[in-house]
Design an enzyme around this catalytic site. Structure first.
Site, mmCIF file in Angstrom:
data_model
loop_
_atom_site.group_PDB
_atom_site.id
_atom_site.type_symbol
_atom_site.label_atom_id
_atom_site.label_comp_id
_atom_site.label_asym_id
_atom_site.label_seq_id
_atom_site.Cartn_x
_atom_site.Cartn_y
_atom_site.Cartn_z
ATOM 1 N N CYS A 113 0.818 -1.227 0.000
ATOM 2 C CA CYS A 113 0.000 0.000 0.000
ATOM 3 C C CYS A 113 0.845 1.267 0.000
ATOM 4 O O CYS A 113 0.364 2.332 -0.372
ATOM 5 C CB CYS A 113 -0.940 -0.002 1.204
ATOM 6 S SG CYS A 113 -2.025 -1.427 1.186
ATOM 7 N N HIS A 258 -3.804 6.893 1.443
ATOM 8 C CA HIS A 258 -4.090 5.558 0.913
ATOM 9 C C HIS A 258 -5.487 5.171 1.394
ATOM 10 O O HIS A 258 -5.821 5.327 2.573
ATOM 11 C CB HIS A 258 -3.046 4.573 1.426
ATOM 12 C CG HIS A 258 -3.472 3.155 1.284
ATOM 13 N ND1 HIS A 258 -3.899 2.638 0.080
ATOM 14 C CD2 HIS A 258 -3.577 2.151 2.198
ATOM 15 C CE1 HIS A 258 -4.249 1.368 0.264
ATOM 16 N NE2 HIS A 258 -4.061 1.053 1.526
ATOM 17 N N ASN A 288 -10.094 -1.098 -1.273
ATOM 18 C CA ASN A 288 -8.660 -0.847 -1.100
ATOM 19 C C ASN A 288 -7.929 -1.423 -2.316
ATOM 20 O O ASN A 288 -7.867 -2.639 -2.487
ATOM 21 C CB ASN A 288 -8.210 -1.526 0.202
ATOM 22 C CG ASN A 288 -6.726 -1.359 0.478
ATOM 23 O OD1 ASN A 288 -5.954 -0.973 -0.404
ATOM 24 N ND2 ASN A 288 -6.337 -1.653 1.700
HETATM 25 N N1 COA Z 1 -18.601 -10.128 7.218
HETATM 26 C C1 COA Z 1 -19.216 -10.456 8.351
HETATM 27 N N2 COA Z 1 -18.544 -10.749 9.493
HETATM 28 C C2 COA Z 1 -17.201 -10.709 9.438
HETATM 29 C C3 COA Z 1 -16.507 -10.394 8.258
HETATM 30 C C4 COA Z 1 -17.275 -10.108 7.118
HETATM 31 N N3 COA Z 1 -16.699 -9.764 5.937
HETATM 32 N N4 COA Z 1 -15.187 -10.458 8.525
HETATM 33 C C5 COA Z 1 -15.046 -10.789 9.818
HETATM 34 N N5 COA Z 1 -16.268 -10.956 10.376
HETATM 35 C C6 COA Z 1 -16.608 -11.304 11.728
HETATM 36 C C7 COA Z 1 -15.465 -11.921 12.493
HETATM 37 O O1 COA Z 1 -15.374 -13.290 12.196
HETATM 38 C C8 COA Z 1 -15.838 -11.640 13.926
HETATM 39 O O2 COA Z 1 -16.780 -12.586 14.318
HETATM 40 P P1 COA Z 1 -16.759 -13.201 15.802
HETATM 41 O O3 COA Z 1 -16.922 -12.011 16.706
HETATM 42 O O4 COA Z 1 -17.930 -14.122 15.800
HETATM 43 O O5 COA Z 1 -15.430 -13.850 15.938
HETATM 44 C C9 COA Z 1 -16.551 -10.294 13.843
HETATM 45 O O6 COA Z 1 -16.897 -10.123 12.466
HETATM 46 C C10 COA Z 1 -15.727 -9.130 14.292
HETATM 47 O O7 COA Z 1 -14.456 -9.272 13.767
HETATM 48 P P2 COA Z 1 -13.350 -8.276 14.167
HETATM 49 O O8 COA Z 1 -12.089 -8.690 13.495
HETATM 50 O O9 COA Z 1 -13.343 -8.035 15.628
HETATM 51 O O10 COA Z 1 -13.881 -6.939 13.480
HETATM 52 P P3 COA Z 1 -13.247 -5.526 13.505
HETATM 53 O O11 COA Z 1 -14.205 -4.592 14.120
HETATM 54 O O12 COA Z 1 -11.836 -5.495 13.984
HETATM 55 O O13 COA Z 1 -13.216 -5.182 11.941
HETATM 56 C C11 COA Z 1 -11.717 -5.046 10.058
HETATM 57 C C12 COA Z 1 -12.425 -5.965 11.052
HETATM 58 C C13 COA Z 1 -10.869 -5.900 9.150
HETATM 59 C C14 COA Z 1 -12.770 -4.309 9.227
HETATM 60 C C15 COA Z 1 -10.887 -4.017 10.869
HETATM 61 O O14 COA Z 1 -10.050 -4.668 11.788
HETATM 62 C C16 COA Z 1 -10.055 -3.137 9.982
HETATM 63 O O15 COA Z 1 -10.574 -2.265 9.311
HETATM 64 N N6 COA Z 1 -8.724 -3.324 9.966
HETATM 65 C C17 COA Z 1 -7.838 -2.626 9.058
HETATM 66 C C18 COA Z 1 -7.856 -3.339 7.743
HETATM 67 C C19 COA Z 1 -7.139 -2.609 6.644
HETATM 68 O O16 COA Z 1 -7.342 -1.439 6.452
HETATM 69 N N7 COA Z 1 -6.307 -3.338 5.918
HETATM 70 C C20 COA Z 1 -5.579 -2.815 4.836
HETATM 71 C C21 COA Z 1 -4.446 -1.994 5.316
HETATM 72 S S1 COA Z 1 -3.526 -1.353 4.026
#
Ligand code: COA
Length: 331
Positions: A113, A258, A288
């Protein structure tokens, strides 16, 4: 020494639009979950016959037309991607071939990224040193073919999209304009927090059915850690870019971050204290697109008249590695 100016930009995304509801037919997810957590509504996925190099070719032709240039006017390609069409050689040569060029150097940048800002830093140094006068800087990604479209991969698959963005860079003698500074960072202690393990020569054999069965060829991410670091290090890199040039957030016409996640960008905006008109976000439409996200956003911001001659632009990126970077540019 001359400074580096952006001569023209261009972008291209595949025609196929994939909505959150489309994803919900492939895996256990929902429009509500994706929208709330990331802000993404749609992304574009390639169809048969499209590759990273063909997306980049279309974006390059658009920028060349806007610059009134032909491919033969380019004297260097810097191609940033973490999703190359092939393991080897890098995509730079495939784009060179697509553009009908020969003998033009093609550098491949693997900084995920942060790739576009890393690539900008290299191109800027070459241009200021007088080594190349017309550099095609490319950020292009095809994520969709590598994504796990089942529930197992839902936390990453819903976030990423395909696309290409480019800039043609060259020297300007106007001392008030151009790239003012670039700032690059990396911290390999976090390498496995967002990575694709295989194929890779750390494995023997470097690809196997066992690796594939274990899903090692898929991007895996510790989303919470990525979120935590990105929302601190991106604003920090912006502060560094401003301070290095004796500037403050009030001087900023536009921040193009980004497009990782709407919530991360909102944190960045809040931490720096920017008004809504000082930050550009288009992740809603494209997801993204990694190294392509900044040039795509920059191109759209320009088309919308969000940036004019003499305005201060700052770019900031964060991604796998972890790597992060910023650039300050007087437009
Ligand atoms: N749809 C539905 N549920 C989903 C899912 C999806 N696409 N992906 C994960 N889940 C579920 C998980 O399994 C988890 O379930 P559980 O509580 O039963 O275990 C629940 O949703 C919550 O997951 P969690 O990881 O705690 O969610 P979060 O609030 O941290 O959000 C992201 C996840 C990935 C959206 C968040 O961490 C994020 O934005 N991170 C940065 C990612 C990013 O920008 N990456 C690129 C960087 S360049």
């Amino acid at each position: 020494m001359p400074r580096t100016e952006f001569i023209a930009t261009g972008f291209h995304v595949p025609e196929r639009v994939v909505t959150n509801d489309d994803l919900a037919t492939m895996m256990d997810t929902s429009d509500e979950w994706i929208s709330q957590r990331s802000g993404i509504k749609t992304r574009h996925w390639v169809s048969d016959g499209e590759t990273g190099a063909t997306l980049a070719r279309e974006a390059a032709h658009q920028a060349l037309a806007r610059a009134g240039m032909k491919p033969a006017d380019l004297d260097c390609i810097v191609y940033c991607t973490c999703t190359p069409d092939h393991f080897e050689p890098g995509n730079g040569v495939f784009l060179e071939r697509e553009l009908g060029l020969r003998d033009v150097p093609a550098l491949d940048v693997r900084n995920q990224c942060s790739g576009f800002v890393y690539g900008l830093s290299v191109a800027d140094a070459w241009i200021r040193a007088g080594q190349y006068r017309r550099v095609l800087l490319v950020g292009a990604e095809v994520h969709s073919r590598g994504l796990d479209r089942t529930t197992r991969g839902r936390d990453t698959t819903v976030l990423f999209g395909d696309g290409a963005g480019v800039a043609i860079l060259g020297p300007t003698d106007d001392p008030r304009r151009g790239v003012l500074s670039t700032h690059l960072y990396a911290d390999g202690r976090h390498a496995e927090k967002l990575w694709v393990d295989a194929p890779g020569l750390a494995h023997d054999p470097y690809i196997s059915e066992e690796l594939i069965r274990a899903g090692k060829h898929r991007a895996v991410m510790d989303g919470r850690e990525v979120f935590k670091f990105a929302s601190v290090l991106m604003p920090q890199s912006v502060a560094t870019a401003l301070k290095a040039n004796g500037l403050s957030p009030a001087d900023l016409k536009l921040l193009v971050p980004h497009q990782a996640n709407l919530r991360i960008m909102e944190m960045v905006q809040k931490t720096i204290g920017l008004r809504d008109d000082q930050i550009y976000m288009n992740i809603q439409k494209y997801g993204n697109t990694t190294a392509a996200s900044i040039p795509i956003a920059l191109h759209e911001a320009l088309c919308e008249g969000r940036l004019g001659r003499g305005d201060l632009l700052v770019l900031t990126a964060f991604g796998s590695g972890f790597t992060w970077a910023s650039a300050a540019i007087r437009w």
